[in-house]
Design an enzyme around this catalytic site. Structure first.
Site, PDB file in Angstrom:
ATOM      1  CG  ASP A   1      21.714  -3.528 -50.129  1.00 54.37           C
ATOM      2  OD1 ASP A   1      22.517  -4.438 -50.413  1.00 54.37           O
ATOM      3  OD2 ASP A   1      20.885  -3.614 -49.203  1.00 54.37           O
TER       4      ASP A   1
ATOM      5  CG  HIS B   1      30.686  -5.023 -48.924  1.00 56.99           C
ATOM      6  ND1 HIS B   1      31.033  -5.708 -47.782  1.00 56.99           N
ATOM      7  CD2 HIS B   1      29.507  -4.396 -48.643  1.00 56.99           C
ATOM      8  CE1 HIS B   1      30.108  -5.525 -46.856  1.00 56.99           C
ATOM      9  NE2 HIS B   1      29.169  -4.724 -47.349  1.00 56.99           N
TER      10      HIS B   1
ATOM     11  CB  SER C   1      25.654   8.788 -52.050  1.00 57.13           C
ATOM     12  OG  SER C   1      26.178   9.704 -52.976  1.00 57.13           O
TER      13      SER C   1
END
Length: 292
Positions: free
Chosen positions: A98, A154, A255
């Site tokens: 995300d 991922h 981050s």
């Protein structure tokens, strides 16, 4: 106006935001946050999550758990199964996490941008001349994770991970205000260079960049947690086959991830600065429909 609205308005003032998040002992605050977030005490946990909600748009409705052991457990939460399906097209690169799209585009020889008018070099970012050559005139896209987002990342494509390099550095905030004011910020912060290859042999590189309050970057495939306290070797050779969508690790707090891809990939039609994306959504596509 609500208390949350007043806080948001106050911290959106650029000078105040920059002072609050950067003109403080960043490394010490980050180490403290790493310790504090792992305290498994119900009072500490509940108070911390309540404060977090006050300062952000935290939404835990997608979380797999309904109860958390600590603030850290909440930061690194898993999601309910099926909420982040990955684009199955083998000719695409999906978002590894995300995030909010920042600077993106073609790498001009070996130069890319953290924001418009603020260039930095691949060599400063990666520290590896050989890898720089593999990404010369390639594509890049920057994803910023806010504190309230899902923090796991991922594999954006089927690939073979060959090496991880930890580059020690600072913990500047990576929000847009800091990016406008601190030159070559990504090249100054602590970061990991995750070097992989597509089936065609081309390089696909992920660079998770740490920031203030981000105590570590967890990499499952190495069974390592990398942070400022990591001692000993900083280069980790490996030979790991990963499939698109496979969980690679997590950030603590929030981050940035920079994705470096081959030059013949094109950005998806909806990609633009400020766009909120979810893990698994299309970022780039190779014009040919051939599988990689």
């Amino acid at each position: 106006m609500t208390v949350k609205g007043l806080i948001s308005t106050f911290t959106q003032q650029e000078d105040i935001n920059f002072l609050l998040t950067n003109r403080i002992p960043r490394a010490a605050i980050t180490r403290f946050m790493g310790w504090f977030s792992k305290i498994e005490n119900p009072i500490v946990r509940d108070f911390s999550i309540a404060c977090w909600r006050l300062f952000s748009d935290l939404d835990l409705s997608e979380a797999k758990k309904t109860e958390f052991r600590s603030l850290h457990d909440c930061f690194t939460r898993e999601l309910k199964p099926g909420l982040r399906p990955f684009d199955p097209d083998p000719a695409t690169v999906a978002s590894p996490s995300d995030g909010i799209v920042g600077a993106f585009g073609r790498i001009a020889d070996t130069e890319l941008f953290q924001v418009k008018g603020a260039p930095y070099s691949l060599l400063d970012l990666l520290g590896d001349p050989q890898l720089v050559e593999q990404h010369r005139n390639g594509r890049f896209i920057t994803l910023r994770l806010t504190s309230s987002m899902y923090h796991r990342f991922h594999a954006p494509h089927d690939a073979r991970i060959e090496r991880v390099t930890l580059i020690h550095g600072d913990t500047w905030n990576v929000n847009p205000i800091a990016l406008k004011r601190v030159e070559r910020l990504f090249c100054k912060n602590e970061r990991a260079v995750i070097r992989s290859r597509l089936r065609t042999g081309e390089a696909l590189t992920l660079v998770p960049v740490a920031a203030i309050l981000v105590a570590s970057i967890r990499l499952h495939f190495l069974d390592l947690t990398l942070n400022a306290q990591t001692r000993g070797p900083t280069v980790f050779p490996c030979d790991v086959e990963v499939r698109k969508g496979e969980e690679l690790g997590w950030f603590e707090h929030g981050s940035t991830i920079i994705i470096l891809a081959p030059g013949d990939f094109e950005f998806g039609g909806n990609v633009r600065e400020g766009l909120r994306v979810r893990a698994g959504e299309l970022l780039m596509r190779r014009p040919s429909r051939d599988a990689l």
